[in-house]
Design an enzyme around this catalytic site. Structure first.
Site, PDB file in Angstrom:
ATOM      1  N   LYS A  16       0.848  -1.570  -0.400  1.00 49.41           N
ATOM      2  CA  LYS A  16       0.073  -0.036  -0.190  1.00 49.41           C
ATOM      3  C   LYS A  16       0.576   0.750  -0.088  1.00 49.41           C
ATOM      4  CE  LYS A  16      -3.890   1.706   2.384  1.00 49.41           C
ATOM      5  NZ  LYS A  16      -4.741   1.313   3.575  1.00 49.41           N
TER       6      LYS A  16
ATOM      7  N   SER B 116     -10.030   1.396   1.924  1.00 50.57           N
ATOM      8  CA  SER B 116      -8.952   2.754   1.758  1.00 50.57           C
ATOM      9  C   SER B 116      -7.589   1.701   1.012  1.00 50.57           C
ATOM     10  CB  SER B 116      -8.411   3.609   1.931  1.00 50.57           C
ATOM     11  OG  SER B 116      -7.680   2.619   3.590  1.00 50.57           O
TER      12      SER B 116
ATOM     13  N   SER C  47     -10.031  -0.846   6.821  1.00 51.13           N
ATOM     14  CA  SER C  47      -9.285  -1.086   5.231  1.00 51.13           C
ATOM     15  C   SER C  47      -8.775  -1.867   5.232  1.00 51.13           C
ATOM     16  CB  SER C  47      -8.164   0.384   5.124  1.00 51.13           C
ATOM     17  OG  SER C  47      -9.061   1.485   5.374  1.00 51.13           O
TER      18      SER C  47
END
Ligand code: GLN
Length: 437
Positions: free
Chosen positions: A59, A134, A158
């Site tokens: 990420k 996310s 997330s």
């Protein structure tokens, strides 16, 4: 013996075809320019580490030396990480190969993947739909078969939310079990880095590498003792807790209820209805904490040291949080809101501790609704309630996993298994048993 280079070439072909051209899933923001060289080095090593042959997406909120941890924001678009986060160092030490940085909601603020300042990620299982967020790109890159594993971060859901929508496995580890050093924070008292993978065993493997005490994160503890072989054992005398309310989407609830029943019948596990008081306050409590802590964390993005001034370039969701956070932080409101939210957090934590005296795990749907179409306008309330069932575990600090549990209209639906703090071994055993059905 796995040939990392050969596998990598296959993945790169897939990425070129479906991420950069064609379907344009938009899972990656940046590919590692040294990846072939790194793969060659790993292949030529005599004594290989536990992650040799594993190709991993990261990420864009986690520092990987030399790559761009942009947090999918214009604020950090030119920021080249000067160091490796602890989790990355651990992965590299075990010969895991970092393939690139994955897309996400801007500064990890979102539930759909649409707030990325660059491009929204698409759901590989249905390109019209959001992949969840996310950690949108991390779930999508695993689901689209662009790599073996990915790292995401989970503050309110997330990791688990996009894992659920994309049909993959994702873990939010116990708070304090994985170092946050090198993770750009959304809300430091809630954030945890965790794995997203194609199955439970791979998540267990990656978690066993990244967890552990770290001098650079004083909150970390050495308490996760994972025995990977034992995860195959079906645990006996398990009591599953189910919450005494049903979510609005009946189809999701039924799918999960059926699966729980199937597992209970097959393994002779018990099911017990339980109540977690104050869980209805979770969303409000969470956003109060996040607004205040995010506002504080973003004060370093003032344009003087690195990056641009966040207020000048960030998107509406990030600005909403900064503005909201600065208001609540004002002396006259602090006691009324932030301190109250801390109290509610504690109450929810205690409620879970109490519940785990009577049950081994609590099982819920991961996300209470199916993903919407990319670009479809939904209310802020609806967007925030995507995480209604994942947020409680961040507030309580315990561990939770999402595993694929079936499909509704061809859209994957995830089941969430929550266990008490540092009970990852048991959680993984239960998850693996259910995965086998
Ligand atoms: N969707 C939640 C939020 O926007 C959770 C985000 C996260 O876990 N990083 O805050």
């Amino acid at each position: 013996m796995v040939n990392t280079r050969q596998k990598l070439r296959e993945y790169l072909k897939q990425i070129k075809k479906n991420d950069q051209k064609g379907n344009k899933i938009n899972a990656f923001l940046q590919l590692n320019p040294n990846v072939l060289k790194d793969a060659k080095r790993i292949d030529s090593k005599k004594n290989k580490g536990k992650l040799a042959g594993k190709i991993i997406g990261v990420k864009a909120a986690i520092n990987v030396k030399g790559l761009n941890a942009s947090c999918a924001s214009k604020t950090l678009e030119n920021y080249k990480s000067p160091y490796d986060a602890t989790v990355i160092k651990k992965i590299k030490d075990e010969d895991g190969l970092i393939i690139g940085m994955t897309n996400c909601d801007e500064f990890c603020s979102g539930s759909s993947g649409e707030t990325s300042a660059y491009k929204p990620t698409k759901n590989p299982k249905n390109l019209k739909l959001i992949p969840g967020g996310s950690s949108s790109g991390s779930a999508a890159c695993v689901s689209a078969n662009f790599c073996d594993m990915a790292l995401g971060s989970d503050t309110g859901g997330s990791i688990r939310n996009p894992a659920s929508h994309c049909g993959v496995v994702g873990i939010k580890p116990t708070y304090g079990s994985v170092s946050r050093y090198g993770l750009i924070d959304l809300s430091m008292s809630l954030d945890q880095i965790g794995p997203i993978t194609k199955n439970v065993n791979e998540s267990a493997l990656l978690l066993s590498i990244i967890s552990g005490r770290d001098e650079n994160d004083s909150i970390t503890q050495e308490s996760l003792k994972l025995n990977l072989k034992e995860i195959e054992k079906i645990p006996k005398n398990i009591t599953i807790g189910i919450l005494d309310f049903k979510i609005q989407d009946q189809k999701i609830q039924e799918l999960i209820d059926d699966k729980i029943k199937e597992a209970a019948d097959k393994y002779k596990w018990k099911i017990k209805k339980i109540k977690i008081d104050h869980i209805d306050l979770a969303i409000e409590t969470y956003y109060l904490l996040v607004y205040v802590e995010f506002f504080s964390a973003t004060r370093r993005f003032d344009g003087r040291r690195y990056g641009k001034r966040i207020e000048e370039v960030a998107g509406p969701e990030v600005l909403r949080r900064i503005l909201g956070g600065s208001e609540i932080t004002k002396a006259e409101y602090l006691g009324r809101y932030y301190h109250l939210a801390l109290k509610a957090k504690k109450l929810i934590e205690k409620e879970f501790e109490r519940a785990f005296k009577n049950v081994d795990c609590i099982i819920t749907p991961t996300v209470p609704r199916l993903p919407h179409k990319i670009g479809e306008k939904i209310s802020l309330k609806d967007m925030y309630s995507y995480d209604a069932l994942t947020i409680p575990s961040n507030l309580a600090g315990n561990c939770a996993i999402s595993i694929p549990s079936g499909k509704i209209n061809e859209v994957p639906v995830g089941m969430q298994i929550i266990c008490d703090k540092f009970q990852e071994q048991k959680m993984l055993q239960i998850a693996r048993s259910i995965e086998k059905i």
